[in-house]
Design a protein around this motif. Structure first.
Motif, short mmCIF file in Angstrom:
data_model
loop_
_atom_site.label_atom_id
_atom_site.label_comp_id
_atom_site.label_asym_id
_atom_site.label_seq_id
_atom_site.Cartn_x
_atom_site.Cartn_y
_atom_site.Cartn_z
N ASP A 82 0.41 17.73 -8.47
CA ASP A 82 0.48 18.29 -9.82
C ASP A 82 -0.49 17.60 -10.77
O ASP A 82 -0.57 16.35 -10.81
N TYR A 83 -1.22 18.41 -11.55
CA TYR A 83 -2.15 17.85 -12.52
C TYR A 83 -1.40 17.27 -13.71
O TYR A 83 -0.55 17.92 -14.31
N VAL A 84 -1.73 16.01 -14.03
CA VAL A 84 -1.20 15.34 -15.21
C VAL A 84 -2.41 14.73 -15.93
O VAL A 84 -3.23 14.05 -15.29
N PRO A 85 -2.56 14.98 -17.24
CA PRO A 85 -3.74 14.45 -17.95
C PRO A 85 -3.88 12.94 -17.83
O PRO A 85 -2.92 12.22 -17.57
N ALA A 90 -2.09 10.13 -10.72
CA ALA A 90 -2.97 9.51 -9.73
C ALA A 90 -2.88 7.99 -9.79
O ALA A 90 -2.83 7.32 -8.75
N GLU A 91 -2.85 7.43 -11.00
CA GLU A 91 -2.75 5.98 -11.13
C GLU A 91 -1.44 5.47 -10.54
O GLU A 91 -1.40 4.44 -9.87
N LEU A 92 -0.35 6.19 -10.80
CA LEU A 92 0.94 5.76 -10.27
C LEU A 92 0.97 5.84 -8.74
O LEU A 92 1.52 4.95 -8.08
N PHE A 93 0.37 6.88 -8.19
CA PHE A 93 0.35 7.02 -6.74
C PHE A 93 -0.47 5.91 -6.10
O PHE A 93 -0.08 5.33 -5.08
N ARG A 94 -1.60 5.59 -6.70
CA ARG A 94 -2.43 4.50 -6.17
C ARG A 94 -1.70 3.16 -6.26
O ARG A 94 -1.69 2.38 -5.30
N ALA A 95 -1.13 2.88 -7.42
CA ALA A 95 -0.52 1.55 -7.64
C ALA A 95 0.78 1.38 -6.86
O ALA A 95 1.00 0.32 -6.25
N ASN A 96 1.64 2.37 -6.86
CA ASN A 96 2.98 2.21 -6.29
C ASN A 96 3.10 2.59 -4.83
O ASN A 96 4.09 2.25 -4.17
N TYR A 97 2.08 3.27 -4.30
CA TYR A 97 2.19 3.76 -2.92
C TYR A 97 0.98 3.39 -2.06
O TYR A 97 1.15 2.76 -1.02
N ALA A 113 -11.26 8.06 -8.88
CA ALA A 113 -10.38 9.23 -8.78
C ALA A 113 -10.89 10.31 -9.72
O ALA A 113 -11.44 10.02 -10.80
N TYR A 114 -10.68 11.55 -9.30
CA TYR A 114 -11.03 12.68 -10.17
C TYR A 114 -9.95 13.74 -10.10
O TYR A 114 -9.50 14.12 -9.02
N THR A 115 -9.53 14.18 -11.26
CA THR A 115 -8.63 15.33 -11.37
C THR A 115 -8.96 16.06 -12.66
O THR A 115 -9.58 15.49 -13.56
N ALA A 116 -8.57 17.30 -12.73
CA ALA A 116 -8.91 18.14 -13.89
C ALA A 116 -7.91 19.29 -13.96
O ALA A 116 -7.18 19.56 -13.00
N PRO A 117 -7.86 19.99 -15.09
CA PRO A 117 -6.92 21.11 -15.22
C PRO A 117 -7.18 22.19 -14.17
O PRO A 117 -8.30 22.37 -13.69
N VAL A 154 -8.91 14.14 -6.14
CA VAL A 154 -9.93 13.54 -5.29
C VAL A 154 -9.87 12.03 -5.46
O VAL A 154 -9.91 11.52 -6.58
N LEU A 155 -9.77 11.32 -4.34
CA LEU A 155 -9.80 9.86 -4.32
C LEU A 155 -11.02 9.42 -3.51
O LEU A 155 -11.32 10.01 -2.47
#
Length: 398
Positions: A82-85, A90-97, A113-117, A154-155
């Motif tokens: 899911d896209y989140v601004p 993405a930061e949470l997934f990288r840090a916590n997982y 990392a790259y994400t967009a609407p 994208v990571l």
């Protein structure tokens, strides 16, 4: 392919003999792994993914991270994230997982990392599905319960040239010459499922199409990612099947000099220049033979002279097709290439996820992460209804 692999071995031997300083200057080839994974990290409500990823204890996210840590891609597309601004999820997934080892797997870090609407869940205000109401997920620009559902991430271990990123979220379907617009079979008119008013705003991409340039070994490799709509959940007009076909066509035109009509979200026109190196990745929701996609949809990419299809495979997919039976027993695609584990009656397991490199990049090996039932890793097979597809290739430095 054998000649290409032998060449890769020779080049790798040459690299081993070069001084480390040469590698630091960007000379010589480098093995780079590109992977795609529809991880089903989508949620039914906005904000739920952030809540789930805010602690390191979400069971599904831990499984997703373990699959990634075992595959160890250098560049990864995650579909259905899911896209989140502000890259918050993405930061949470990288840090916590990802930065925490899962079940003994080695942690992995992606500094870029790259994400967009995306179009999913964005209200159109029009009755796209013609049910008499102009609301709901089926009337959004892409099917979704809220804006950003089923997004993409994208990571990368390699720098992303953000100034060169191109997105095609807003490109209108009707602006594609010869678009395969859906037809209402109840009327004599052609391609008339959508009204002129709807076509004036209807966006081709059900999520988005991104060209993400990566700086690898002193050169640019374009990571072309998307997630076309499933060719299902519609009627005789086949509005999702035709859209799926043309979403795939967008990249086919983009890489072959036929994209003069295309405009990105900043207004820039055209496709990739001749000679550009690229990798196309994503859940294309289209099998070469089986399933409900428009005939020839994925062949627009697989038959392209600019692409190499390494046909990633697994023994687990063969075993699953045999044990699950149903539609799988009548399929024309060799089950070893399946990537999606779907309803056994219809459509059965399919090859729908792809990592396709351009000529100029040298494939070494590719696989589908689908462990056999006797493997200790078979417990990861239920992480998603899709399996990760990975490709290791050789990027020649300048």
């Amino acid at each position: 392919m054998r000649i290409r692999v032998l060449l890769a071995c020779v080049l790798l031997g040459a690299v081993a003999a070069q001084p480390a300083q040469a590698e630091q200057r960007g000379f010589g080839p480098e093995k780079v792994r590109f992977s795609t994974f529809n991880a089903s990290l989508n949620r039914s409500a906005a904000g739920q993914l952030v809540a789930d990823l805010s602690t390191p204890d979400n069971a599904q996210a831990r499984k997703v991270a373990e699959v990634i840590q075992l595959d160890r891609p250098d560049v990864l597309l995650i579909n259905e994230f899911d896209y989140v601004p502000d890259n918050q999820a993405a930061e949470l997934f990288r840090a916590n997982y990802l930065r925490r080892g899962q079940n003994g797997a080695e942690p992995i870090d992606y500094p870029y990392a790259y994400t967009a609407p995306v179009n999913t869940g964005v209200p159109s205000g029009l009755d796209f599905n013609r049910d008499g109401r102009a609301d709901g997920p089926d009337d959004a620009y892409g099917f979704g319960l809220f804006p950003g559902q089923y997004g993409m991430l994208v990571l990368s271990k390699f720098p992303i040239d953000r100034s060169g990123v191109r997105t095609f979220q807003n490109f209108r379907w009707k602006d594609m010459p010869g678009a395969l617009l859906p037809d209402d079979p109840a009327t004599p008119a052609k391609a008339d499922w959508y009204s002129p008013q709807a076509l004036d705003v209807f966006r081709l991409s059900s999520k988005s199409h991104w060209d993400v340039p990566l700086r690898i070994k002193g050169q640019t490799v374009h990571f072309l990612v998307s997630h076309p709509t499933p060719p299902a959940f519609d009627g005789a007009e086949d509005r999702n099947g035709t859209r799926n076909h043309d979403e795939i066509r967008l990249w086919a035109d983009y890489i072959t000099g036929k994209a003069g009509y295309l405009y990105d979200d900043k207004g820039k026109r055209g496709g990739l220049p001749r000679g550009a190196k690229f990798v196309i990745a994503g859940d294309n929701n289209s099998d070469p033979i089986d399933g409900d996609s428009v005939p020839g949809a994925i062949q627009q990419l697989l038959d392209s002279r600019r692409l190499i299809d390494t046909k990633p495979s697994s023994r687990g997919a063969v075993e699953a097709a045999e044990t699950q039976g149903g539609a799988n027993l009548k399929h024309g695609t060799n089950p070893r290439y399946d990537t999606g584990d779907f309803n056994d009656n219809a459509p059965g397991n399919l090859r729908v996820d792809y990592v396709l490199p351009s000529y100029g990049l040298i494939p070494l090996h590719s696989e589908v992460f689908w462990p056999v039932a006797s493997s200790p890793l078979a417990r990861l097979n239920d992480t998603s209804d899709h399996h990760l597809v990975g490709l290791t290739l050789l990027v020649l430095g300048r």
